[in-house]
Write an enzyme that holds these catalytic residues in place. Structure first.
Site, PDB file in Angstrom:
ATOM      1  N   SER A  36      46.712  49.875  38.886  1.00  0.00           N
ATOM      2  CA  SER A  36      46.642  48.721  39.222  1.00  0.00           C
ATOM      3  C   SER A  36      45.391  47.951  39.159  1.00  0.00           C
ATOM      4  CB  SER A  36      47.352  48.127  40.735  1.00  0.00           C
ATOM      5  OG  SER A  36      46.930  46.973  41.079  1.00  0.00           O
ATOM      6  N   TYR A  49      47.129  49.421  49.666  1.00  0.00           N
ATOM      7  CA  TYR A  49      47.680  49.664  48.200  1.00  0.00           C
ATOM      8  C   TYR A  49      46.402  49.727  47.353  1.00  0.00           C
ATOM      9  CZ  TYR A  49      49.490  47.675  44.033  1.00  0.00           C
ATOM     10  OH  TYR A  49      50.012  47.517  42.703  1.00  0.00           O
ATOM     11  N   LYS A  53      45.927  53.155  44.893  1.00  0.00           N
ATOM     12  CA  LYS A  53      45.751  53.040  43.558  1.00  0.00           C
ATOM     13  C   LYS A  53      44.495  53.656  42.885  1.00  0.00           C
ATOM     14  CE  LYS A  53      49.913  51.242  42.371  1.00  0.00           C
ATOM     15  NZ  LYS A  53      50.829  51.964  41.354  1.00  0.00           N
TER      16      LYS A  53
END
Length: 93
Positions: A36, A49, A53
């Protein structure tokens, strides 16, 4: 910290199983992980998050180095932002 379970540890489990079969088969193979843009910089309220990633991106780089001699490639893609109310809210912060 479910983000690490989904975005990182699940990829390790699948990669280890698949890599063993690819190595034993001798024909090589390819891994494509979905990272991402969150692994490239901080975004408010998404620390776990983004960290998961970023870990996946480094895992993919390490896989490429370690599995390359077996003709196994590893790459990751990092899709960009998609317009949505949540994204618009983050941009305004």
């Amino acid at each position: 910290m479910w983000q690490f379970d989904v975005n990182f540890f699940a990829c390790i489990n699948v990669a280890q199983t698949a890599a063993r079969k690819m190595i034993d088969g001798g024909s090589g193979g390819t891994f494509v992980n979905v990272c991402s843009l969150g692994c490239k910089g901080a975004v408010p309220f998404t620390s776990m998050y983004c960290a998961s990633k970023a870990a996946l991106e480094m895992l993919t780089k390490s896989m490429a180095v370690e599995l390359g001699p077996y003709n196994i490639r590893a790459n990751c893609i990092a899709p960009g932002l998609v317009g949505h109310q949540y994204i618009n809210h983050l941009i305004l912060l």
